[in-house]
Design a protein around this motif. Structure first.
Motif: not given
Length: 231
Positions: A203-231
Motif C-alpha cells: 500500500a505504501a509503494n502505491a504500485g511501485a516496486g517488483q511484483p511479488v507473490l507470497l504463498r503461505l500455508g499451515l495445515a495439520p497432518l495425520t501421522e499417516d500423511e507425514l509418514r507418506n511424505l518421507h517414504r
C-alpha cells in the motif's frame, strides 16, 4: 448499559443467489446497492463497469432475490428504477458454497509460484560465485559425511545460508514438524503478521516496486500423511 443491538445477517441458501455472491464482479455490482438506493447508471459509474454489463448483473441479482425495486423516478420517457439490496448484510454458510470456490485461483497460483521461484533461483545460480551445487563432504560425526546443497567453497555454511541457498529474492520451503496447539497458534499469528506487513508495504509503494507473490500455508497432518511424505 447495553451496547447497540447487532442484527443477524440474512442467510442466503438459493443456488442462483449463492453463485452470484461468489462471483467478484456481481459482488461489486451488488455492493453499489448495499445500504442505499441506487440506479443502474449510478452503479456503473461507481464500479467503473460497462453500463450494459451492470444492467445484466442487476437483472440477474433481482431474479435471484438479492435486489429489489424500491421506487421509480418520473422523467421524460421511461421512468428510472431505483434498486436496493434485499438485505444489507448477507451470509452464505460454507456448506452451501461451491466446492470449487477458491480452488481455481489456488490451482493457478501454485504453478505460477513454482515457476517464478525456479526462474529467480536460476538467476541467482548464474550470478553466484563461487558457484552452488550438491556437496558431499567428510564430517567428524557419524556417519562420517554430510550431504547438502551448498557453495563450491569448503567454508562452513551458516544456518541461514543452508536454508535459503544463493542470494536470491525468493524463499521456498515446505518444512514439517511436530508442534503443540499453542505453538501452532503462535506460528499462525506470525504468518498473519507477515501477510499484514507485506500488505502495508504494498500500500505504501502505491504500485511501485517488483511484483511479488507470497504463498503461505499451515495445515495439520495425520501421522499417516507425514509418514507418506518421507517414504
Amino acid at each position: 448499559m447495553t451496547g447497540p443491538t447487532v442484527s443477524s445477517p440474512h442467510e442466503v441458501t438459493d443456488l442462483a443467489a449463492v453463485t452470484l455472491l461468489v462471483h467478484d464482479r456481481t459482488r461489486r455490482v451488488l455492493g453499489a446497492f448495499l445500504g442505499r438506493e441506487q440506479t443502474v447508471a449510478g452503479a456503473a459509474r461507481e464500479t467503473g463497469l460497462d453500463l450494459r454489463v451492470v444492467h445484466r448483473d442487476v437483472q440477474a441479482l433481482r431474479r435471484a432475490g438479492l435486489l429489489r425495486v424500491t421506487r421509480e423516478q418520473a422523467r421524460a420517457g421511461r421512468p428510472v428504477k431505483m434498486y436496493r439490496a434485499h438485505a444489507d448484510d448477507l451470509f452464505v454458510d460454507a456448506r452451501h458454497l461451491p466446492q470449487q470456490a477458491g480452488e481455481g485461483q489456488a490451482a493457478a497460483l501454485d504453478p505460477l509460484f513454482h515457476h517464478a521461484v525456479a526462474r529467480e533461483f536460476r538467476r541467482a545460480l548464474s550470478d553466484f560465485s563461487p558457484g552452488w551445487g550438491l556437496r558431499v563432504y567428510a564430517t567428524p560425526d557419524a556417519p562420517g559425511f554430510a550431504v547438502l546443497e551448498g557453495p563450491r567453497s569448503a567454508r562452513r555454511l551458516s544456518p541461514l545460508d543452508e536454508w535459503q541457498g544463493p542470494p536470491a529474492r525468493m524463499l521456498s520451503g515446505t518444512p514439517t514438524a511436530h508442534l503443540t496447539t499453542a505453538q501452532v497458534t503462535e506460528v499462525q499469528r506470525d504468518l498473519i503478521l507477515l501477510m499484514r506487513k507485506v500488505a502495508e508495504f504494498s500500500a505504501a509503494n502505491a504500485g511501485a516496486g517488483q511484483p511479488v507473490l507470497l504463498r503461505l500455508g499451515l495445515a495439520p497432518l495425520t501421522e499417516d500423511e507425514l509418514r507418506n511424505l518421507h517414504r
